[in-house]
Design a protein around this motif. Structure first.
Motif, PDB file in Angstrom:
ATOM      1  N   TYR A   1      42.345  -4.992  44.344  1.00  0.00           N
ATOM      2  CA  TYR A   1      41.698  -6.304  44.360  1.00  0.00           C
ATOM      3  C   TYR A   1      40.274  -6.325  44.912  1.00  0.00           C
ATOM      4  CZ  TYR A   1      46.384  -7.837  43.340  1.00  0.00           C
ATOM      5  OH  TYR A   1      47.604  -8.000  42.744  1.00  0.00           O
ATOM      6  N   TYR A   2      39.786  -5.201  45.390  1.00  0.00           N
ATOM      7  CA  TYR A   2      38.444  -5.217  45.974  1.00  0.00           C
ATOM      8  C   TYR A   2      37.636  -4.032  45.488  1.00  0.00           C
ATOM      9  CZ  TYR A   2      34.677  -5.321  49.370  1.00  0.00           C
ATOM     10  OH  TYR A   2      33.446  -5.365  49.947  1.00  0.00           O
ATOM     11  N   ALA A   3      36.502  -4.316  44.884  1.00  0.00           N
ATOM     12  CA  ALA A   3      35.585  -3.288  44.416  1.00  0.00           C
ATOM     13  C   ALA A   3      34.199  -3.607  44.986  1.00  0.00           C
ATOM     14  CB  ALA A   3      35.549  -3.256  42.896  1.00  0.00           C
ATOM     15  N   PRO A   4      33.803  -2.964  46.094  1.00  0.00           N
ATOM     16  CA  PRO A   4      32.564  -3.344  46.774  1.00  0.00           C
ATOM     17  C   PRO A   4      31.323  -3.292  45.903  1.00  0.00           C
ATOM     18  CG  PRO A   4      33.594  -1.427  47.834  1.00  0.00           C
ATOM     19  CD  PRO A   4      34.477  -1.860  46.721  1.00  0.00           C
ATOM     20  N   GLY A   5      31.261  -2.384  44.958  1.00  0.00           N
ATOM     21  CA  GLY A   5      30.079  -2.277  44.115  1.00  0.00           C
ATOM     22  C   GLY A   5      30.071  -3.238  42.940  1.00  0.00           C
ATOM     23  N   LEU A   6      31.182  -3.917  42.709  1.00  0.00           N
ATOM     24  CA  LEU A   6      31.319  -4.782  41.543  1.00  0.00           C
ATOM     25  C   LEU A   6      31.610  -6.221  41.939  1.00  0.00           C
ATOM     26  CD1 LEU A   6      33.581  -2.378  39.453  1.00  0.00           C
ATOM     27  CD2 LEU A   6      31.121  -2.687  39.221  1.00  0.00           C
ATOM     28  N   LYS A   7      30.929  -6.711  42.962  1.00  0.00           N
ATOM     29  CA  LYS A   7      31.243  -8.043  43.479  1.00  0.00           C
ATOM     30  C   LYS A   7      31.121  -9.122  42.417  1.00  0.00           C
ATOM     31  CE  LYS A   7      30.211  -6.990  48.214  1.00  0.00           C
ATOM     32  NZ  LYS A   7      29.260  -7.015  49.263  1.00  0.00           N
TER      33      LYS A   7
ATOM     34  N   TYR B   1      51.184  -9.757  44.938  1.00  0.00           N
ATOM     35  CA  TYR B   1      50.073  -8.820  45.045  1.00  0.00           C
ATOM     36  C   TYR B   1      50.585  -7.399  44.874  1.00  0.00           C
ATOM     37  CZ  TYR B   1      46.769 -12.266  46.940  1.00  0.00           C
ATOM     38  OH  TYR B   1      45.928 -13.327  47.108  1.00  0.00           O
ATOM     39  N   ALA B   2      49.903  -6.629  44.054  1.00  0.00           N
ATOM     40  CA  ALA B   2      50.223  -5.210  43.937  1.00  0.00           C
ATOM     41  C   ALA B   2      49.846  -4.535  45.245  1.00  0.00           C
ATOM     42  CB  ALA B   2      49.446  -4.596  42.774  1.00  0.00           C
TER      43      ALA B   2
ATOM     44  N   ASP C   1      50.245  -0.179  55.265  1.00  0.00           N
ATOM     45  CA  ASP C   1      49.222   0.509  54.487  1.00  0.00           C
ATOM     46  C   ASP C   1      48.739  -0.409  53.363  1.00  0.00           C
ATOM     47  OD1 ASP C   1      47.551   2.251  53.148  1.00  0.00           O
ATOM     48  OD2 ASP C   1      49.149   3.590  52.470  1.00  0.00           O
ATOM     49  N   CYS C   2      47.473  -0.788  53.426  1.00  0.00           N
ATOM     50  CA  CYS C   2      46.898  -1.708  52.437  1.00  0.00           C
ATOM     51  C   CYS C   2      45.975  -1.002  51.446  1.00  0.00           C
ATOM     52  CB  CYS C   2      46.134  -2.817  53.156  1.00  0.00           C
ATOM     53  SG  CYS C   2      47.194  -3.854  54.165  1.00  0.00           S
ATOM     54  N   THR C   3      46.046   0.321  51.390  1.00  0.00           N
ATOM     55  CA  THR C   3      45.146   1.086  50.533  1.00  0.00           C
ATOM     56  C   THR C   3      45.253   0.672  49.071  1.00  0.00           C
ATOM     57  OG1 THR C   3      45.442   2.944  52.053  1.00  0.00           O
ATOM     58  CG2 THR C   3      44.426   3.428  49.928  1.00  0.00           C
ATOM     59  N   ARG C   4      46.469   0.628  48.540  1.00  0.00           N
ATOM     60  CA  ARG C   4      46.661   0.260  47.127  1.00  0.00           C
ATOM     61  C   ARG C   4      46.248  -1.187  46.876  1.00  0.00           C
ATOM     62  NH1 ARG C   4      52.005  -0.975  44.462  1.00  0.00           N
ATOM     63  NH2 ARG C   4      51.380  -1.430  42.347  1.00  0.00           N
ATOM     64  N   PHE C   5      46.589  -2.067  47.803  1.00  0.00           N
ATOM     65  CA  PHE C   5      46.222  -3.480  47.693  1.00  0.00           C
ATOM     66  C   PHE C   5      44.704  -3.629  47.603  1.00  0.00           C
ATOM     67  CE2 PHE C   5      45.163  -7.361  50.286  1.00  0.00           C
ATOM     68  CZ  PHE C   5      45.464  -8.292  49.319  1.00  0.00           C
TER      69      PHE C   5
ATOM     70  N   ALA D   1      42.981  -7.557  55.133  1.00  0.00           N
ATOM     71  CA  ALA D   1      42.930  -6.130  54.806  1.00  0.00           C
ATOM     72  C   ALA D   1      41.512  -5.585  54.977  1.00  0.00           C
ATOM     73  CB  ALA D   1      43.423  -5.896  53.377  1.00  0.00           C
ATOM     74  N   LEU D   2      40.516  -6.350  54.550  1.00  0.00           N
ATOM     75  CA  LEU D   2      39.127  -5.918  54.707  1.00  0.00           C
ATOM     76  C   LEU D   2      38.726  -5.828  56.178  1.00  0.00           C
ATOM     77  CD1 LEU D   2      37.460  -7.905  51.795  1.00  0.00           C
ATOM     78  CD2 LEU D   2      37.715  -5.414  51.958  1.00  0.00           C
ATOM     79  N   ALA D   3      39.330  -6.658  57.017  1.00  0.00           N
ATOM     80  CA  ALA D   3      39.041  -6.640  58.451  1.00  0.00           C
ATOM     81  C   ALA D   3      39.942  -5.645  59.199  1.00  0.00           C
ATOM     82  CB  ALA D   3      39.216  -8.038  59.037  1.00  0.00           C
ATOM     83  N   SER D   4      40.748  -4.886  58.470  1.00  0.00           N
ATOM     84  CA  SER D   4      41.674  -3.898  59.048  1.00  0.00           C
ATOM     85  C   SER D   4      42.663  -4.515  60.021  1.00  0.00           C
ATOM     86  CB  SER D   4      40.891  -2.765  59.733  1.00  0.00           C
ATOM     87  OG  SER D   4      40.084  -2.100  58.811  1.00  0.00           O
TER      88      SER D   4
END
Length: 199
Positions: free
Chosen positions: A152-158, A119-120, A144-148, A102-105
């Motif tokens: 599960y991914y917060a770039p500022g809160l690694k 996975y939600a 569409d992986c927007t909700r996923f 998902a991060l790699a689109s």
């Protein structure tokens, strides 16, 4: 290179050693059927590092299936993120590979193995429909992986996200629902070391 004869490459990442995958044994036979039905894509079957390679399971795989076990991965420097980036689509069992895709689109699908965890934001695809799933990923609209990703991914809160994952790992190990194996203990030791670094 011989891989250029294929129009597409599909990464199939498996985590079949996990007992919660009640239908995990169906994945590799279905991959073989799908590869016969779809001779054009190259299927890169990336085994989980703890998956013990059994040559008997793979000896009858079609020629458009390449198996990457831990030794091949390390020797050829074929890390999962590199494979995700190199492939046109990703199919996996419940695994962090879904997040990497998902991060790699990349278009992705998670196979339904009757694992009680899900996975939600993603709908699992039946194993028996792998051929249709791969066809849809390669030719249809992207899932569409927007909700996923938002879940599960917060770039500022690694570091907080990592701590959360490690807390989940630690909690699952402390339940004592089954005896810990060597791999479990190694993961727990690694999680403990990372947690101590974060504190």
């Amino acid at each position: 290179a011989w891989t250029r004869e294929f129009k597409h490459a599909v990464l199939v990442a498996t985590k079949l050693h996990w007992a919660l995958h009640a239908k995990g044994s169906e994945v590799l036979p279905q991959l073989a059927k799908t590869a016969v039905q779809m001779p054009d894509p190259l299927f890169v079957c990336k085994l989980h590092p703890t998956h013990e390679f059994d040559p008997n399971v793979f000896k009858n795989m079609p020629s458009n299936v390449v198996v990457v076990d831990e030794f091949v991965s390390l020797y050829a420097e074929l890390s999962t993120p590199r494979l995700v980036k190199a492939c046109d689509a990703v199919v996996c069992t419940l695994s962090t590979v879904a997040l990497e895709a998902a991060l790699a689109s990349k278009p992705l699908a998670v196979l339904e193995t009757n694992n009680p965890n899900t996975y939600a934001g993603l709908t699992n695809s039946p194993i028996s429909e792998l051929t249709a799933t791969v066809n849809r990923l390669l030719n249809g609209p992207r899932p569409d992986c927007t909700r996923f990703l938002a879940t599960y991914y917060a770039p500022g809160l690694k570091s907080e996200a990592l701590a959360t994952v490690l807390d989940i790992v630690e909690t699952s190990f402390s339940r004592g629902s089954r005896p810990l194996g060597a791999a479990d203990l190694a993961i727990q030791a690694y999680a403990d070391a990372l947690l101590s670094e974060l504190q």
